[in-house]
Design a protein around this motif. Sequence first.
Motif, PDB file in Angstrom:
ATOM      1  N   GLY A   4       0.779  -1.237   0.000  1.00  0.00           N
ATOM      2  CA  GLY A   4       0.000   0.000   0.000  1.00  0.00           C
ATOM      3  C   GLY A   4       0.805   1.278   0.000  1.00  0.00           C
ATOM      4  N   ASN A   5       2.013   1.264   0.550  1.00  0.00           N
ATOM      5  CA  ASN A   5       2.840   2.475   0.570  1.00  0.00           C
ATOM      6  C   ASN A   5       3.851   2.501  -0.573  1.00  0.00           C
ATOM      7  OD1 ASN A   5       4.461   0.424   1.422  1.00  0.00           O
ATOM      8  ND2 ASN A   5       5.252   1.468   3.246  1.00  0.00           N
ATOM      9  N   SER A   6       3.566   1.727  -1.631  1.00  0.00           N
ATOM     10  CA  SER A   6       4.419   1.622  -2.825  1.00  0.00           C
ATOM     11  C   SER A   6       5.756   0.958  -2.544  1.00  0.00           C
ATOM     12  CB  SER A   6       4.641   3.002  -3.461  1.00  0.00           C
ATOM     13  OG  SER A   6       3.420   3.483  -3.990  1.00  0.00           O
ATOM     14  N   ARG A   7       5.820   0.215  -1.444  1.00  0.00           N
ATOM     15  CA  ARG A   7       7.021  -0.566  -1.159  1.00  0.00           C
ATOM     16  C   ARG A   7       7.007  -1.825  -2.005  1.00  0.00           C
ATOM     17  NH1 ARG A   7       8.671  -4.884   1.754  1.00  0.00           N
ATOM     18  NH2 ARG A   7      10.709  -4.758   2.783  1.00  0.00           N
ATOM     19  N   VAL A   8       8.134  -2.128  -2.637  1.00  0.00           N
ATOM     20  CA  VAL A   8       8.236  -3.321  -3.470  1.00  0.00           C
ATOM     21  C   VAL A   8       8.449  -4.519  -2.556  1.00  0.00           C
ATOM     22  CG1 VAL A   8       9.466  -4.457  -5.342  1.00  0.00           C
ATOM     23  CG2 VAL A   8       9.203  -1.973  -5.356  1.00  0.00           C
ATOM     24  N   ASP A   9       7.439  -5.395  -2.463  1.00  0.00           N
ATOM     25  CA  ASP A   9       7.509  -6.544  -1.566  1.00  0.00           C
ATOM     26  C   ASP A   9       8.252  -7.723  -2.189  1.00  0.00           C
ATOM     27  OD1 ASP A   9       6.039  -5.230   0.428  1.00  0.00           O
ATOM     28  OD2 ASP A   9       4.148  -5.793  -0.515  1.00  0.00           O
ATOM     29  N   ASP A  10       8.219  -7.829  -3.506  1.00  0.00           N
ATOM     30  CA  ASP A  10       8.850  -8.963  -4.176  1.00  0.00           C
ATOM     31  C   ASP A  10       9.640  -8.460  -5.387  1.00  0.00           C
ATOM     32  OD1 ASP A  10       9.575 -11.371  -5.370  1.00  0.00           O
ATOM     33  OD2 ASP A  10       7.692 -12.349  -4.825  1.00  0.00           O
ATOM     34  N   PRO A  11      10.868  -7.998  -5.168  1.00  0.00           N
ATOM     35  CA  PRO A  11      11.665  -7.458  -6.280  1.00  0.00           C
ATOM     36  C   PRO A  11      11.905  -8.468  -7.402  1.00  0.00           C
ATOM     37  CG  PRO A  11      12.629  -6.849  -4.163  1.00  0.00           C
ATOM     38  CD  PRO A  11      11.563  -7.852  -3.880  1.00  0.00           C
ATOM     39  N   GLU A  12      12.102  -9.757  -7.050  1.00  0.00           N
ATOM     40  CA  GLU A  12      12.395 -10.751  -8.090  1.00  0.00           C
ATOM     41  C   GLU A  12      11.236 -10.896  -9.073  1.00  0.00           C
ATOM     42  OE1 GLU A  12      13.200 -11.286  -4.915  1.00  0.00           O
ATOM     43  OE2 GLU A  12      15.349 -11.773  -4.918  1.00  0.00           O
ATOM     44  N   LYS A  13      10.023 -11.007  -8.558  1.00  0.00           N
ATOM     45  CA  LYS A  13       8.872 -11.143  -9.446  1.00  0.00           C
ATOM     46  C   LYS A  13       8.600  -9.842 -10.199  1.00  0.00           C
ATOM     47  CE  LYS A  13       6.482 -14.938  -7.131  1.00  0.00           C
ATOM     48  NZ  LYS A  13       5.236 -15.392  -6.459  1.00  0.00           N
ATOM     49  N   SER A  14       8.838  -8.722  -9.550  1.00  0.00           N
ATOM     50  CA  SER A  14       8.697  -7.437 -10.241  1.00  0.00           C
ATOM     51  C   SER A  14       9.659  -7.346 -11.412  1.00  0.00           C
ATOM     52  CB  SER A  14       8.948  -6.278  -9.272  1.00  0.00           C
ATOM     53  OG  SER A  14       7.925  -6.185  -8.303  1.00  0.00           O
ATOM     54  N   LEU A  15      10.875  -7.843 -11.207  1.00  0.00           N
ATOM     55  CA  LEU A  15      11.885  -7.810 -12.255  1.00  0.00           C
ATOM     56  C   LEU A  15      11.430  -8.598 -13.478  1.00  0.00           C
ATOM     57  CD1 LEU A  15      14.766  -7.133 -13.232  1.00  0.00           C
ATOM     58  CD2 LEU A  15      15.541  -9.205 -12.052  1.00  0.00           C
ATOM     59  N   GLU A  16      10.784  -9.723 -13.272  1.00  0.00           N
ATOM     60  CA  GLU A  16      10.335 -10.556 -14.384  1.00  0.00           C
ATOM     61  C   GLU A  16       9.368  -9.820 -15.309  1.00  0.00           C
ATOM     62  OE1 GLU A  16       8.715 -14.077 -12.704  1.00  0.00           O
ATOM     63  OE2 GLU A  16      10.615 -14.749 -11.818  1.00  0.00           O
ATOM     64  N   GLU A  17       8.620  -8.862 -14.775  1.00  0.00           N
ATOM     65  CA  GLU A  17       7.655  -8.122 -15.587  1.00  0.00           C
ATOM     66  C   GLU A  17       8.337  -7.171 -16.567  1.00  0.00           C
ATOM     67  OE1 GLU A  17       4.436  -8.694 -15.546  1.00  0.00           O
ATOM     68  OE2 GLU A  17       4.659 -10.189 -13.955  1.00  0.00           O
ATOM     69  N   VAL A  18       9.603  -6.842 -16.309  1.00  0.00           N
ATOM     70  CA  VAL A  18      10.318  -5.856 -17.123  1.00  0.00           C
ATOM     71  C   VAL A  18      11.229  -6.501 -18.169  1.00  0.00           C
ATOM     72  CG1 VAL A  18      11.946  -3.919 -17.049  1.00  0.00           C
ATOM     73  CG2 VAL A  18      10.270  -4.207 -15.215  1.00  0.00           C
ATOM     74  N   LEU A  19      11.763  -7.669 -17.865  1.00  0.00           N
ATOM     75  CA  LEU A  19      12.866  -8.239 -18.635  1.00  0.00           C
ATOM     76  C   LEU A  19      12.569  -8.424 -20.115  1.00  0.00           C
ATOM     77  CD1 LEU A  19      14.317 -10.886 -16.154  1.00  0.00           C
ATOM     78  CD2 LEU A  19      15.283  -8.669 -16.775  1.00  0.00           C
ATOM     79  N   HIS A  20      11.313  -8.638 -20.479  1.00  0.00           N
ATOM     80  CA  HIS A  20      10.996  -8.981 -21.865  1.00  0.00           C
ATOM     81  C   HIS A  20      10.397  -7.811 -22.650  1.00  0.00           C
ATOM     82  CE1 HIS A  20      11.910 -13.044 -20.726  1.00  0.00           C
ATOM     83  NE2 HIS A  20      10.960 -13.055 -19.812  1.00  0.00           N
ATOM     84  N   ILE A  21      10.571  -6.594 -22.159  1.00  0.00           N
ATOM     85  CA  ILE A  21       9.922  -5.450 -22.812  1.00  0.00           C
ATOM     86  C   ILE A  21      10.453  -5.241 -24.233  1.00  0.00           C
ATOM     87  CG2 ILE A  21      11.559  -3.836 -21.738  1.00  0.00           C
ATOM     88  CD1 ILE A  21       7.873  -3.218 -22.790  1.00  0.00           C
ATOM     89  N   ARG A  22      11.749  -5.412 -24.451  1.00  0.00           N
ATOM     90  CA  ARG A  22      12.283  -5.221 -25.805  1.00  0.00           C
ATOM     91  C   ARG A  22      11.728  -6.274 -26.760  1.00  0.00           C
ATOM     92  NH1 ARG A  22      13.678  -1.070 -28.599  1.00  0.00           N
ATOM     93  NH2 ARG A  22      12.442  -2.066 -30.207  1.00  0.00           N
ATOM     94  N   ARG A  23      11.642  -7.508 -26.293  1.00  0.00           N
ATOM     95  CA  ARG A  23      11.081  -8.574 -27.120  1.00  0.00           C
ATOM     96  C   ARG A  23       9.612  -8.294 -27.424  1.00  0.00           C
ATOM     97  NH1 ARG A  23      10.237 -14.151 -24.243  1.00  0.00           N
ATOM     98  NH2 ARG A  23       8.467 -12.917 -23.455  1.00  0.00           N
TER      99      ARG A  23
END
Length: 364
Positions: A145-164
């Motif tokens: 709720g306070n915009s704290r990233v609780d799971d950085p690893e899973k958050s990272l997975e959402e970004v990795l394939h943006i170029r593809r």
Amino acid sequence: MKEILLAGIDYFKTKMLRLSSATLYVSVGMFLMSSALSMGLFIDIDLAYGPLGGGFNIADRQTWPVGIQYGLLILGLISIGYGLIVVHPRHLKRVEEATQRQRVVVVDHRGLTFAVNKTVFESVPPEFLGRREEIPIDQTPYVSGNSRVDDPEKSLEEVLHIRRDIDSRVKAVDKKDVTVIYGGLASVPFTFLTGYLIDDDNDVEVLDWDRFKGKWFHIKSKGEEVRDAVISGLKEAETAEEVVVAVSISYKADLPALAKAFPGLPLVHMDSGDYQPNNHWDKTQQQKWAEQFVPLIRALGGAKKIHLTIAAQNSVVFTLGRTYDRRNCPPLCLYQYERDEDPAYPWAVEMPRKGSSAQIVWNK
């Protein structure tokens, strides 16, 4: 006087040049016709007033020859007719051809719990023609709720394939016909990584959220005075194996917390000195900061690792990410700042290197 002149130039560039050619012809025609009529052409009005029968005759105000008035009227009609009959159909044809040929890929990066009332896709400026494709990066399921990233690893997975994801949408389209538009609200490490991954394979435009006005704004050059950031501590850090780099744009980085999180490491500080949330709307200013950031990182080329933190708006972080070149820069870890945690920089995204992808690094 200078401010008035710059405002006029900015209005012409941002408003008038957005008009289609047909609209400009019609506008000029209406101006010419109104100028002719304002000179008294076809107008001869007597207004009687007062007990003594005084009056006012509009026709008495004529000072221009009738021939000039007729000439302006005819030119106005020609301009309007040409705009509507000739130019407008051509404009519609060009728009249709551009729409069929060009692609506008809109990357909507959602990484904070802060809610906005309009999506990036809905806010794309009308001058970007082409079929629009939306690619969301949604990290909100991994944010509290306070915009704290609780799971950085899973958050990272959402970004990795943006170029593809971008390439898959436009694989049959010429690169010069593709425009990528990025807008988002996300954690600094993931925003920087997104900029790095998108890079400059296509034309890239950036939108940022104005929290005061509650809308997305296109980052573009505004003709404002450009300011240099002040860089300190570089000389002392050039021979170190590990270096801490702090970039302060919208607010000053927490230097005491950095010293505590990375004891004994030299600190290089790139400081805008202008800590305010609205100091970043000029694209030229952002480019200037990027031009300072790149040689700063390259100057630390002898280091085995750079620990980086950035205190800046989303669009600035994204722009800096696009400038990072892994071929000519040392390994870099960009840290997330959590003021109430110990250490205040608990984790980072280690930027991709040759043979390895981005990964989460914990500061223990």
